[in-house]
Enzyme design. Structure first.
Site, PDB file in Angstrom:
ATOM      1  CG  ASP A  93     -50.951 -19.262  -7.137  1.00 31.36           C
ATOM      2  OD1 ASP A  93     -51.340 -18.983  -6.000  1.00 31.36           O
ATOM      3  OD2 ASP A  93     -50.511 -20.373  -7.466  1.00 31.36           O
TER       4      ASP A  93
ATOM      5  CD  GLU B 184     -18.146 -19.711 -22.132  1.00 29.01           C
ATOM      6  OE1 GLU B 184     -18.608 -18.641 -22.574  1.00 29.01           O
ATOM      7  OE2 GLU B 184     -17.639 -19.818 -20.994  1.00 29.01           O
TER       8      GLU B 184
ATOM      9  N   PRO C 222     -29.455 -19.378 -20.421  1.00 29.35           N
ATOM     10  CG  PRO C 222     -27.403 -18.292 -20.279  1.00 29.35           C
ATOM     11  CD  PRO C 222     -28.027 -19.634 -20.156  1.00 29.35           C
TER      12      PRO C 222
ATOM     13  NE  ARG D 252     -47.523 -23.601  -6.503  1.00 35.32           N
ATOM     14  CZ  ARG D 252     -48.600 -22.841  -6.425  1.00 35.32           C
ATOM     15  NH1 ARG D 252     -49.111 -22.306  -7.520  1.00 35.32           N
ATOM     16  NH2 ARG D 252     -49.173 -22.600  -5.266  1.00 35.32           N
TER      17      ARG D 252
END
Length: 245
Positions: free
Chosen positions: A170, A117, A90, A155
């Site tokens: 896209d 953690e 994160p 992709r």
């Protein structure tokens, strides 16, 4: 391209790499996958890969030794490449289409998926080349993030999609959101396809699509327009849209 994954839960990847585009690129020999349980690289009797943090605190921290040895092993298996070692966490750089396009140019990617953690800081500082986050939220581990990045990158490889132009148009590939799309029937419950798309005039169609792309981006993701280079004509369209809104 070689894609390697270091994880404590290799079974999570079986369905993903055995389905859809990820399966097809492997069948076309565009990508080769290797999913490794890095617990097997632990040098202790009980194959522990985590320990309590120095200084105290909640949770467990992944130790450096198993991951360093695992990456060394993968590099030896692919000695001619200089892999990008990607830590899913994160705290990492927010994943974008531009990052996917950058990674799609590489020959060898190693994804490190952690649990608990966090990671021993020496993993961040001396082992990985990239830290990536797929959003500002917390997951149980890095596996789902790795799957997202793998799908997004594969992709983009030449030959992965039936139509090579699909990925070019896209959302985010042009820096804008994609224009609206329509298919048959022309009239569905009184909801009709815009006339311009049935006109056969390619220039008019492209202009409509570009306008709609700008409009959708302005409405839904105006942040994408900040610093975006537009033609004089496109800027005029955008100014008119802002006035109308």
């Amino acid at each position: 391209m070689q894609m390697d994954v270091l994880t404590l839960f290799p079974e999570m990847f079986h369905g993903v790499i055995g389905s859809s585009i990820l399966k097809k690129v492997q069948e076309k020999q565009l990508v080769s996958y290797r999913i490794e349980d890095f617990r097997q690289f632990a040098d202790n009797k009980h194959q522990r890969v985590d320990d309590y943090p120095y200084g105290g605190g909640a949770g467990m921290v992944l130790m450096p030794q198993p991951l360093f040895d695992a990456v060394d092993y993968l590099k030896k298996e692919q000695p001619t490449s200089k892999p990008r070692v990607i830590l899913l966490c994160p705290q990492g750089e927010r994943f974008t289409q531009a990052k996917a396009e950058e990674l799609a140019q590489e020959e060898h990617l190693i994804f490190v998926c952690g649990h608990y953690e966090g990671y021993d800081e020496r993993i961040r500082e001396h082992l990985v080349t990239d830290e990536i986050s797929i959003g500002d939220f917390i997951l149980t581990g890095g596996e789902l993030g790795a799957m997202v990045v793998m799908d997004s990158v594969t992709r983009l490889l030449k030959g992965s999609l039936g139509n090579e132009e699909s990925s070019v148009h896209d959302s985010f590939s042009t820096g804008l959101l994609e224009h609206p799309q329509y298919t048959r029937p022309r009239d569905f419950r009184g909801l009709k396809v815009p006339d311009v798309l049935l006109s056969g005039h390619h220039q008019d169609i492209e202009e409509w699509r570009r306008k709609e792309s700008l409009k959708r981006t302005l409405t839904r993701r105006p942040d994408l327009l900040e610093g975006k280079e537009l033609s004089e004509r496109e800027q005029q369209w955008l100014d008119d849209m802002k006035k109308d809104s």
